[in-house]
Motif scaffolding. Structure first.
Motif, PDB file in Angstrom:
ATOM      1  N   THR A  99      43.297  94.202  -1.871  1.00  0.00           N
ATOM      2  CA  THR A  99      41.953  93.514  -1.379  1.00  0.00           C
ATOM      3  C   THR A  99      41.813  92.135  -1.200  1.00  0.00           C
ATOM      4  O   THR A  99      42.581  91.491  -1.928  1.00  0.00           O
ATOM      5  CB  THR A  99      40.705  94.279  -2.199  1.00  0.00           C
ATOM      6  N   MET A 100      41.116  91.674  -0.363  1.00  0.00           N
ATOM      7  CA  MET A 100      40.559  90.436  -0.446  1.00  0.00           C
ATOM      8  C   MET A 100      39.630  89.951  -0.171  1.00  0.00           C
ATOM      9  O   MET A 100      38.759  90.469   0.982  1.00  0.00           O
ATOM     10  CB  MET A 100      41.626  89.430   0.611  1.00  0.00           C
ATOM     11  N   ARG A 101      38.648  88.992  -0.418  1.00  0.00           N
ATOM     12  CA  ARG A 101      37.434  88.304  -0.061  1.00  0.00           C
ATOM     13  C   ARG A 101      37.735  87.494   1.066  1.00  0.00           C
ATOM     14  O   ARG A 101      38.694  86.724   0.795  1.00  0.00           O
ATOM     15  CB  ARG A 101      36.310  87.893  -1.078  1.00  0.00           C
ATOM     16  N   LEU A 102      37.442  87.695   2.340  1.00  0.00           N
ATOM     17  CA  LEU A 102      37.565  86.883   3.409  1.00  0.00           C
ATOM     18  C   LEU A 102      36.152  86.044   3.597  1.00  0.00           C
ATOM     19  O   LEU A 102      35.018  86.443   3.855  1.00  0.00           O
ATOM     20  CB  LEU A 102      37.713  87.431   4.813  1.00  0.00           C
ATOM     21  N   SER A 103      36.380  84.624   3.520  1.00  0.00           N
ATOM     22  CA  SER A 103      35.019  83.648   3.797  1.00  0.00           C
ATOM     23  C   SER A 103      35.295  83.236   5.155  1.00  0.00           C
ATOM     24  O   SER A 103      36.316  82.054   5.185  1.00  0.00           O
ATOM     25  CB  SER A 103      35.044  82.966   2.618  1.00  0.00           C
ATOM     26  N   PHE A 104      34.320  83.215   5.958  1.00  0.00           N
ATOM     27  CA  PHE A 104      34.457  82.342   7.115  1.00  0.00           C
ATOM     28  C   PHE A 104      33.607  81.496   7.017  1.00  0.00           C
ATOM     29  O   PHE A 104      32.512  81.547   6.619  1.00  0.00           O
ATOM     30  CB  PHE A 104      33.990  83.249   8.380  1.00  0.00           C
ATOM     31  N   SER A 105      33.739  80.144   7.775  1.00  0.00           N
ATOM     32  CA  SER A 105      33.156  79.211   8.053  1.00  0.00           C
ATOM     33  C   SER A 105      33.435  78.228   9.384  1.00  0.00           C
ATOM     34  O   SER A 105      34.181  78.287   9.763  1.00  0.00           O
ATOM     35  CB  SER A 105      32.916  78.100   6.577  1.00  0.00           C
ATOM     36  N   GLU A 106      32.235  77.449   9.655  1.00  0.00           N
ATOM     37  CA  GLU A 106      32.765  76.906  10.916  1.00  0.00           C
ATOM     38  C   GLU A 106      33.024  75.308  10.217  1.00  0.00           C
ATOM     39  O   GLU A 106      32.281  74.854   9.374  1.00  0.00           O
ATOM     40  CB  GLU A 106      31.278  76.594  11.734  1.00  0.00           C
ATOM     41  N   GLY A 107      33.991  74.671  11.201  1.00  0.00           N
ATOM     42  CA  GLY A 107      34.162  73.172  10.762  1.00  0.00           C
ATOM     43  C   GLY A 107      34.681  72.607  12.148  1.00  0.00           C
ATOM     44  O   GLY A 107      34.557  73.123  13.215  1.00  0.00           O
ATOM     45  N   ALA A 108      35.514  71.418  11.690  1.00  0.00           N
ATOM     46  CA  ALA A 108      36.027  70.662  12.793  1.00  0.00           C
ATOM     47  C   ALA A 108      37.409  71.188  13.331  1.00  0.00           C
ATOM     48  O   ALA A 108      37.816  70.796  14.288  1.00  0.00           O
ATOM     49  CB  ALA A 108      35.983  69.219  12.609  1.00  0.00           C
ATOM     50  N   ASP A 111      41.721  76.731  10.463  1.00  0.00           N
ATOM     51  CA  ASP A 111      42.481  76.990   9.456  1.00  0.00           C
ATOM     52  C   ASP A 111      42.300  78.281   8.489  1.00  0.00           C
ATOM     53  O   ASP A 111      41.100  78.724   8.669  1.00  0.00           O
ATOM     54  CB  ASP A 111      42.343  75.609   8.303  1.00  0.00           C
ATOM     55  N   ALA A 112      43.521  78.807   8.062  1.00  0.00           N
ATOM     56  CA  ALA A 112      43.252  80.044   7.343  1.00  0.00           C
ATOM     57  C   ALA A 112      44.070  79.711   6.084  1.00  0.00           C
ATOM     58  O   ALA A 112      45.401  79.474   6.452  1.00  0.00           O
ATOM     59  CB  ALA A 112      43.484  81.163   7.696  1.00  0.00           C
ATOM     60  N   THR A 113      43.797  79.943   4.867  1.00  0.00           N
ATOM     61  CA  THR A 113      44.547  79.852   3.698  1.00  0.00           C
ATOM     62  C   THR A 113      44.070  80.748   2.630  1.00  0.00           C
ATOM     63  O   THR A 113      42.758  81.240   2.577  1.00  0.00           O
ATOM     64  CB  THR A 113      44.573  78.241   3.341  1.00  0.00           C
ATOM     65  N   THR A 114      44.797  81.199   1.539  1.00  0.00           N
ATOM     66  CA  THR A 114      44.240  81.847   0.583  1.00  0.00           C
ATOM     67  C   THR A 114      44.229  80.895  -0.837  1.00  0.00           C
ATOM     68  O   THR A 114      45.282  80.282  -0.879  1.00  0.00           O
ATOM     69  CB  THR A 114      45.458  82.865   0.146  1.00  0.00           C
ATOM     70  N   GLY A 115      43.206  80.930  -1.298  1.00  0.00           N
ATOM     71  CA  GLY A 115      42.803  79.978  -2.379  1.00  0.00           C
ATOM     72  C   GLY A 115      43.541  80.455  -3.840  1.00  0.00           C
ATOM     73  O   GLY A 115      43.756  81.728  -3.613  1.00  0.00           O
ATOM     74  N   LYS A 116      43.663  79.601  -4.557  1.00  0.00           N
ATOM     75  CA  LYS A 116      43.967  80.346  -6.040  1.00  0.00           C
ATOM     76  C   LYS A 116      43.273  81.388  -6.708  1.00  0.00           C
ATOM     77  O   LYS A 116      43.441  82.193  -7.480  1.00  0.00           O
ATOM     78  CB  LYS A 116      44.084  79.174  -6.959  1.00  0.00           C
ATOM     79  N   ASP A 117      41.966  81.497  -6.276  1.00  0.00           N
ATOM     80  CA  ASP A 117      41.219  82.475  -6.558  1.00  0.00           C
ATOM     81  C   ASP A 117      41.180  83.518  -5.897  1.00  0.00           C
ATOM     82  O   ASP A 117      40.641  84.603  -6.142  1.00  0.00           O
ATOM     83  CB  ASP A 117      39.574  81.880  -6.394  1.00  0.00           C
ATOM     84  N   GLY A 118      42.204  83.741  -4.872  1.00  0.00           N
ATOM     85  CA  GLY A 118      42.371  85.128  -4.235  1.00  0.00           C
ATOM     86  C   GLY A 118      41.524  85.168  -2.923  1.00  0.00           C
ATOM     87  O   GLY A 118      41.724  86.256  -2.235  1.00  0.00           O
ATOM     88  N   VAL A 119      40.632  84.455  -2.703  1.00  0.00           N
ATOM     89  CA  VAL A 119      40.024  84.483  -1.673  1.00  0.00           C
ATOM     90  C   VAL A 119      40.645  84.111  -0.294  1.00  0.00           C
ATOM     91  O   VAL A 119      41.141  82.862  -0.565  1.00  0.00           O
ATOM     92  CB  VAL A 119      38.427  83.595  -1.821  1.00  0.00           C
ATOM     93  N   GLY A 120      40.354  84.538   0.907  1.00  0.00           N
ATOM     94  CA  GLY A 120      40.803  84.130   2.054  1.00  0.00           C
ATOM     95  C   GLY A 120      39.842  83.192   2.711  1.00  0.00           C
ATOM     96  O   GLY A 120      38.901  83.784   3.157  1.00  0.00           O
ATOM     97  N   TYR A 121      40.201  81.730   2.887  1.00  0.00           N
ATOM     98  CA  TYR A 121      39.028  80.996   3.377  1.00  0.00           C
ATOM     99  C   TYR A 121      39.615  80.786   4.943  1.00  0.00           C
ATOM    100  O   TYR A 121      40.908  80.267   5.221  1.00  0.00           O
ATOM    101  CB  TYR A 121      39.217  79.747   2.696  1.00  0.00           C
ATOM    102  N   VAL A 122      38.670  81.074   5.915  1.00  0.00           N
ATOM    103  CA  VAL A 122      39.069  80.837   7.172  1.00  0.00           C
ATOM    104  C   VAL A 122      37.900  80.021   8.076  1.00  0.00           C
ATOM    105  O   VAL A 122      37.021  80.123   7.777  1.00  0.00           O
ATOM    106  CB  VAL A 122      38.683  82.357   8.125  1.00  0.00           C
ATOM    107  N   MET A 123      38.399  78.891   8.495  1.00  0.00           N
ATOM    108  CA  MET A 123      37.546  77.913   9.328  1.00  0.00           C
ATOM    109  C   MET A 123      37.897  77.879  10.666  1.00  0.00           C
ATOM    110  O   MET A 123      39.004  77.869  11.173  1.00  0.00           O
ATOM    111  CB  MET A 123      37.714  76.478   8.621  1.00  0.00           C
ATOM    112  N   VAL A 124      36.888  77.996  11.613  1.00  0.00           N
ATOM    113  CA  VAL A 124      37.004  78.064  12.790  1.00  0.00           C
ATOM    114  C   VAL A 124      36.139  76.913  13.490  1.00  0.00           C
ATOM    115  O   VAL A 124      34.903  76.535  12.792  1.00  0.00           O
ATOM    116  CB  VAL A 124      36.418  79.490  13.563  1.00  0.00           C
ATOM    117  N   SER A 125      36.332  76.329  14.544  1.00  0.00           N
ATOM    118  CA  SER A 125      35.710  75.228  15.034  1.00  0.00           C
ATOM    119  C   SER A 125      34.872  75.884  16.041  1.00  0.00           C
ATOM    120  O   SER A 125      35.024  77.116  16.408  1.00  0.00           O
ATOM    121  CB  SER A 125      36.525  74.416  15.882  1.00  0.00           C
ATOM    122  N   GLY A 126      33.463  75.247  16.491  1.00  0.00           N
ATOM    123  CA  GLY A 126      32.679  75.607  17.166  1.00  0.00           C
ATOM    124  C   GLY A 126      32.980  76.318  18.467  1.00  0.00           C
ATOM    125  O   GLY A 126      32.232  77.083  18.923  1.00  0.00           O
ATOM    126  N   ASP A 127      33.945  75.717  19.054  1.00  0.00           N
ATOM    127  CA  ASP A 127      34.640  76.314  20.395  1.00  0.00           C
ATOM    128  C   ASP A 127      35.463  77.539  20.516  1.00  0.00           C
ATOM    129  O   ASP A 127      35.768  77.873  21.443  1.00  0.00           O
ATOM    130  CB  ASP A 127      34.815  74.971  21.346  1.00  0.00           C
TER     131      ASP A 127
END
Length: 162
Positions: A99-108, A111-127
Motif C-alpha cells: 500500500t501507499m498513500r499518493l499525494s498529488f499537488s500542482e507545482g512548476a 515530479d514523482a518520488t517516494t518520501g522517507k515516510d512511505g508517501v508517494g508525492y506526485v507534483m504536476v504542472s498546470g498544463d
C-alpha cells in the motif's frame, strides 16, 4: 406609509430572488471543474517482473475504485490534481501485497518520488493532463513510485530502490 413599507419589502424580496436566480444561472453556465489528470501506471516486483494479475484499489474517503491489472500499463482517468489517495496492490485472492498513500499537488515542475515516510508525492504542472508513474513492490512489501519516462511497455532502468 404601510403601503410603501410593504411594497419596498416585496420589491426587495423579488430583487433578492432574481439575484439568487442569476447567481445560480451563472454558476451553471461556467464549465464544470473536471478532474483532468490521467495517470498511466505500471506495477512491478523489485526484480523487474511486471504484475500481470491482481487488482489496484484507489480509495479516497468513502470512494473506492478498483482496476484489474494486466500485462500492460493501467490507466487511471480523471484523478484530481490536488489531494490524496490510498493505493493498494492486491493479488488475485485480493490479499494486500503493498500500500501507499499518493499525494498529488500542482507545482512548476513534474515530479514523482517516494518520501522517507512511505508517501508517494506526485507534483504536476498546470498544463499537464497526462502523467506516467511506475510502482515497484520491494521485497519488504513497500511500494515505491517514480516517473515513468521510458515507453509504457518497458520498465524504467535504474529506479532508486532501497
Amino acid at each position: 406609509m404601510r403601503f410603501w413599507k410593504k411594497t419596498a419589502a416585496a420589491m426587495f424580496t423579488i430583487l433578492l430572488v432574481l439575484l439568487c436566480c442569476h447567481i445560480r444561472t451563472v454558476k451553471q453556465d461556467q464549465p464544470a471543474q473536471e478532474d483532468d489528470l490521467s495517470v498511466t501506471a505500471g506495477f512491478a516486483h523489485e526484480d523487474g517482473t511486471m504484475f500481470s494479475d491482481g487488482i489496484i484499489r484507489l480509495s479516497n474517503g468513502g470512494h473506492i475504485l478498483e482496476y484489474p491489472l494486466s500485462d500492460t500499463a493501467l490507466a487511471f482517468p480523471n484523478l484530481p490534481r490536488n489531494g490524496s489517495f490510498m493505493l493498494a496492490l492486491l493479488d488475485r485472492q485480493e490479499q494486500t501485497q503493498g500500500t501507499m498513500r499518493l499525494s498529488f499537488s500542482e507545482g512548476a515542475v513534474i515530479d514523482a518520488t517516494t518520501g522517507k515516510d512511505g508517501v508517494g508525492y506526485v507534483m504536476v504542472s498546470g498544463d499537464t493532463d497526462e502523467l506516467a508513474l511506475y510502482f515497484i513492490l520491494t521485497d519488504d512489501g513497500e511500494l515505491q513510485c517514480t516517473l515513468w519516462l521510458s515507453h509504457p511497455d518497458l520498465p524504467p532502468g535504474g529506479l532508486p530502490l532501497k
